[in-house]
Design a protein around this motif. Sequence first.
Motif, PDB file in Angstrom:
ATOM      1  N   TRP A 234       0.841  -1.187   0.000  1.00 21.31           N
ATOM      2  CA  TRP A 234       0.000   0.000   0.000  1.00 21.31           C
ATOM      3  C   TRP A 234       0.882   1.245   0.000  1.00 21.31           C
ATOM      4  O   TRP A 234       1.972   1.253   0.568  1.00 21.31           O
ATOM      5  CB  TRP A 234      -0.889   0.037   1.234  1.00 21.31           C
ATOM      6  CG  TRP A 234      -1.996  -0.973   1.265  1.00 21.31           C
ATOM      7  CD1 TRP A 234      -2.051  -2.115   2.009  1.00 21.31           C
ATOM      8  CD2 TRP A 234      -3.217  -0.915   0.524  1.00 21.31           C
ATOM      9  NE1 TRP A 234      -3.224  -2.786   1.782  1.00 21.31           N
ATOM     10  CE2 TRP A 234      -3.971  -2.069   0.874  1.00 21.31           C
ATOM     11  CE3 TRP A 234      -3.743  -0.018  -0.383  1.00 21.31           C
ATOM     12  CZ2 TRP A 234      -5.214  -2.329   0.345  1.00 21.31           C
ATOM     13  CZ3 TRP A 234      -4.998  -0.278  -0.919  1.00 21.31           C
ATOM     14  CH2 TRP A 234      -5.718  -1.423  -0.558  1.00 21.31           C
ATOM     15  N   GLY A 235       0.392   2.313  -0.612  1.00 21.40           N
ATOM     16  CA  GLY A 235       1.116   3.580  -0.597  1.00 21.40           C
ATOM     17  C   GLY A 235       2.552   3.420  -1.048  1.00 21.40           C
ATOM     18  O   GLY A 235       3.493   3.835  -0.376  1.00 21.40           O
ATOM     19  N   ALA A 236       2.739   2.845  -2.223  1.00 18.46           N
ATOM     20  CA  ALA A 236       4.066   2.381  -2.633  1.00 18.46           C
ATOM     21  C   ALA A 236       5.049   3.501  -2.939  1.00 18.46           C
ATOM     22  O   ALA A 236       6.243   3.237  -3.080  1.00 18.46           O
ATOM     23  CB  ALA A 236       3.945   1.468  -3.849  1.00 18.46           C
ATOM     24  N   THR A 237       4.593   4.734  -3.048  1.00 19.67           N
ATOM     25  CA  THR A 237       5.523   5.845  -3.236  1.00 19.67           C
ATOM     26  C   THR A 237       5.632   6.710  -1.987  1.00 19.67           C
ATOM     27  O   THR A 237       6.251   7.774  -2.021  1.00 19.67           O
ATOM     28  CB  THR A 237       5.116   6.735  -4.436  1.00 19.67           C
ATOM     29  OG1 THR A 237       3.792   7.244  -4.206  1.00 19.67           O
ATOM     30  CG2 THR A 237       5.164   5.962  -5.727  1.00 19.67           C
ATOM     31  N   GLY A 238       5.046   6.264  -0.882  1.00 16.91           N
ATOM     32  CA  GLY A 238       5.193   6.982   0.378  1.00 16.91           C
ATOM     33  C   GLY A 238       6.529   6.675   1.033  1.00 16.91           C
ATOM     34  O   GLY A 238       7.358   5.930   0.492  1.00 16.91           O
ATOM     35  N   GLY A 239       6.748   7.236   2.211  1.00 17.24           N
ATOM     36  CA  GLY A 239       8.014   7.012   2.899  1.00 17.24           C
ATOM     37  C   GLY A 239       8.304   5.549   3.131  1.00 17.24           C
ATOM     38  O   GLY A 239       9.379   5.046   2.797  1.00 17.24           O
ATOM     39  N   LEU A 240       7.348   4.820   3.689  1.00 19.53           N
ATOM     40  CA  LEU A 240       7.536   3.392   3.932  1.00 19.53           C
ATOM     41  C   LEU A 240       7.453   2.576   2.648  1.00 19.53           C
ATOM     42  O   LEU A 240       8.286   1.714   2.375  1.00 19.53           O
ATOM     43  CB  LEU A 240       6.490   2.892   4.927  1.00 19.53           C
ATOM     44  CG  LEU A 240       6.694   3.291   6.385  1.00 19.53           C
ATOM     45  CD1 LEU A 240       5.400   3.115   7.176  1.00 19.53           C
ATOM     46  CD2 LEU A 240       7.810   2.454   7.002  1.00 19.53           C
ATOM     47  N   GLY A 241       6.441   2.841   1.850  1.00 23.24           N
ATOM     48  CA  GLY A 241       6.223   2.052   0.650  1.00 23.24           C
ATOM     49  C   GLY A 241       7.354   2.147  -0.355  1.00 23.24           C
ATOM     50  O   GLY A 241       7.663   1.168  -1.053  1.00 23.24           O
ATOM     51  N   SER A 242       8.009   3.301  -0.437  1.00 23.48           N
ATOM     52  CA  SER A 242       9.081   3.472  -1.417  1.00 23.48           C
ATOM     53  C   SER A 242      10.284   2.600  -1.098  1.00 23.48           C
ATOM     54  O   SER A 242      11.034   2.209  -2.007  1.00 23.48           O
ATOM     55  CB  SER A 242       9.507   4.948  -1.480  1.00 23.48           C
ATOM     56  OG  SER A 242      10.000   5.409  -0.232  1.00 23.48           O
ATOM     57  N   VAL A 313       0.881  -8.840   2.858  1.00 25.81           N
ATOM     58  CA  VAL A 313       0.337  -7.497   2.641  1.00 25.81           C
ATOM     59  C   VAL A 313       1.089  -6.547   3.557  1.00 25.81           C
ATOM     60  O   VAL A 313       1.130  -6.737   4.778  1.00 25.81           O
ATOM     61  CB  VAL A 313      -1.178  -7.425   2.914  1.00 25.81           C
ATOM     62  CG1 VAL A 313      -1.683  -6.007   2.683  1.00 25.81           C
ATOM     63  CG2 VAL A 313      -1.932  -8.420   2.031  1.00 25.81           C
ATOM     64  N   PHE A 314       1.700  -5.522   2.962  1.00 28.25           N
ATOM     65  CA  PHE A 314       2.485  -4.520   3.683  1.00 28.25           C
ATOM     66  C   PHE A 314       1.550  -3.379   4.054  1.00 28.25           C
ATOM     67  O   PHE A 314       1.150  -2.578   3.217  1.00 28.25           O
ATOM     68  CB  PHE A 314       3.626  -4.042   2.782  1.00 28.25           C
ATOM     69  CG  PHE A 314       4.577  -3.073   3.427  1.00 28.25           C
ATOM     70  CD1 PHE A 314       5.676  -3.519   4.143  1.00 28.25           C
ATOM     71  CD2 PHE A 314       4.398  -1.706   3.283  1.00 28.25           C
ATOM     72  CE1 PHE A 314       6.565  -2.629   4.721  1.00 28.25           C
ATOM     73  CE2 PHE A 314       5.277  -0.801   3.847  1.00 28.25           C
ATOM     74  CZ  PHE A 314       6.373  -1.265   4.568  1.00 28.25           C
ATOM     75  N   GLU A 315       1.171  -3.306   5.347  1.00 27.17           N
ATOM     76  CA  GLU A 315       0.107  -2.419   5.819  1.00 27.17           C
ATOM     77  C   GLU A 315       0.654  -1.345   6.772  1.00 27.17           C
ATOM     78  O   GLU A 315       1.386  -1.646   7.704  1.00 27.17           O
ATOM     79  CB  GLU A 315      -0.929  -3.237   6.596  1.00 27.17           C
ATOM     80  CG  GLU A 315      -2.281  -3.336   5.949  1.00 27.17           C
ATOM     81  CD  GLU A 315      -3.089  -2.063   5.960  1.00 27.17           C
ATOM     82  OE1 GLU A 315      -2.661  -1.065   6.587  1.00 27.17           O
ATOM     83  OE2 GLU A 315      -4.159  -2.046   5.338  1.00 27.17           O
ATOM     84  N   TYR A 316       0.268  -0.097   6.510  1.00 27.54           N
ATOM     85  CA  TYR A 316       0.525   0.963   7.483  1.00 27.54           C
ATOM     86  C   TYR A 316      -0.534   2.061   7.413  1.00 27.54           C
ATOM     87  O   TYR A 316      -0.471   3.035   8.147  1.00 27.54           O
ATOM     88  CB  TYR A 316       1.924   1.568   7.277  1.00 27.54           C
ATOM     89  CG  TYR A 316       2.139   2.240   5.939  1.00 27.54           C
ATOM     90  CD1 TYR A 316       1.960   3.620   5.797  1.00 27.54           C
ATOM     91  CD2 TYR A 316       2.544   1.515   4.827  1.00 27.54           C
ATOM     92  CE1 TYR A 316       2.172   4.239   4.583  1.00 27.54           C
ATOM     93  CE2 TYR A 316       2.762   2.129   3.611  1.00 27.54           C
ATOM     94  CZ  TYR A 316       2.576   3.502   3.490  1.00 27.54           C
ATOM     95  OH  TYR A 316       2.783   4.111   2.281  1.00 27.54           O
ATOM     96  N   CYS A 338       2.487  -1.753  10.690  1.00 24.78           N
ATOM     97  CA  CYS A 338       3.318  -0.951  11.593  1.00 24.78           C
ATOM     98  C   CYS A 338       2.679   0.389  11.917  1.00 24.78           C
ATOM     99  O   CYS A 338       3.314   1.248  12.544  1.00 24.78           O
ATOM    100  CB  CYS A 338       4.700  -0.712  10.975  1.00 24.78           C
ATOM    101  SG  CYS A 338       4.666   0.470   9.607  1.00 24.78           S
ATOM    102  N   GLY A 339       1.450   0.615  11.485  1.00 30.00           N
ATOM    103  CA  GLY A 339       0.846   1.922  11.760  1.00 30.00           C
ATOM    104  C   GLY A 339      -0.560   2.012  11.218  1.00 30.00           C
ATOM    105  O   GLY A 339      -1.090   1.059  10.634  1.00 30.00           O
ATOM    106  N   SER A 340      -1.153   3.178  11.414  1.00 28.19           N
ATOM    107  CA  SER A 340      -2.545   3.402  10.996  1.00 28.19           C
ATOM    108  C   SER A 340      -2.723   4.880  10.669  1.00 28.19           C
ATOM    109  O   SER A 340      -3.435   5.602  11.368  1.00 28.19           O
ATOM    110  CB  SER A 340      -3.518   2.979  12.105  1.00 28.19           C
ATOM    111  OG  SER A 340      -3.443   1.603  12.360  1.00 28.19           O
TER     112      SER A 340
END
Length: 443
Positions: A234-242, A313-316, A338-340
């Motif tokens: 999820w959010g693959a270009t965000g801080g975690l997702g990237s 599934v990589f969830e935050y 690792c987050g919400s």
Amino acid sequence: MVHLCSSHDLLDAVRSGASGPELREIELPTRFRAAFTRKDEVGIFDGRADKDVRRSLHVGEVDMPELAPDECVVAVMSAAINFNTVWSAIFEPVPTFAFLERFGRQGRHGARHDLPYHVLGSDGAGVVVRTGPGVRRWKAGDKVVLSPSYVDEQDHGSYDDGMMSESQLAWGFETNFGSLGEFCVVKANQLIRKPAHLTWEEAGASTLCAATAYRMLVGRHGARMKQGDIVLVWGATGGLGSYATQLVRNGGGIPVAVVSSEEKAELVRSQGCEHVINRTDLDLGEQGLRHPKAGRILGETIRRLVGEDPGIVFEYLGHETFGASVYVAGRGGKIVTCGSSTGYRHEYDNRFLWMRLKSIIGSHGFNYHEAVETNRLIALGMLHPTVSTVFPLDEAPQATRAVQTNQHVGKVAVLCAATAEGQGVDDPALRDRLAGHLNRYRR
């Protein structure tokens, strides 16, 4: 002879590449500039729909704290904004001053943190300028990146896994004197050698998100991804997702990236991710990913792309996506979270969890070993920073607002003591070889 100085005297010496002995000859300033929240402003957002962090985050002078025996003072060349900076600045889910008050009850050195202001920041890079008498492996002049995992090495729980220590804290969030300032105070076991080919802004913006993703996907405490695993990010270009997308590809997995625009889709494809879902193309209506059929629609899309359900599934993101995450994971799959950032209260149909033998793995931060292993991948050029935007320290509130309103990709950096972008490179040859990767996220 010791000379009285301003913060700029010491910072100018750091910028000019002064040696460790030369840095020690210059007295620490008594005050320095930093970005902070104020205890007397807790509650200013009560009843407001838009909790604009530019109202609560201030930049000004603060006092230099006393140094504990196992600590170092670091001249922060560059820091980064993480979502915990946003939480701190909106005083949610609880005001971080509650953390500082609790820490303050731990004795003399803990009491230093219980102040009417909170210097934020959990990511950074800089130069060591002072070490406490108990510090053995680091010295003034060392160039370092900072791990935000604040672990008491005398707590027995930290010896198996630092994150299982009851006293573990998130530095700059649950402690004071974080990275968003000209100087910061860290425990010696937070220091890691700076990758020589990176600029200050790149080095100071990777550790928190990259090492968090490493623990979630690679480390023995997370999903333990193996070759061929299909991983929904999820959010693959965000801080975690990237960083997650890079780690999946490096480890022989197959990333399926979820993004929110075609521009972001092209960006993640440029990282080598073949399978990308633009969630705005999914027919979900006004309810979006909370639509009762969102999981089915997303699952069908994933199977069309890769032929089977994701094993991980990589969830935050949390509230908006968790129900769909539980649904789309394959039989025996893992949802590692690792987050919400979209809300803490999750709803999902438990039948799809128990009847298909799936598991939810909670992952928080990372231990020191995981941070060092992640930094090694960065130093080798196998994992690349994803800095997109750089702000000066005076504009730290605006930088935090950009993250709060999701007007960014990758990581948002803040120059603290560095005077311009592009400084701090010690291995230009490696940098030249990796140039195409290092600037992919820059706008």
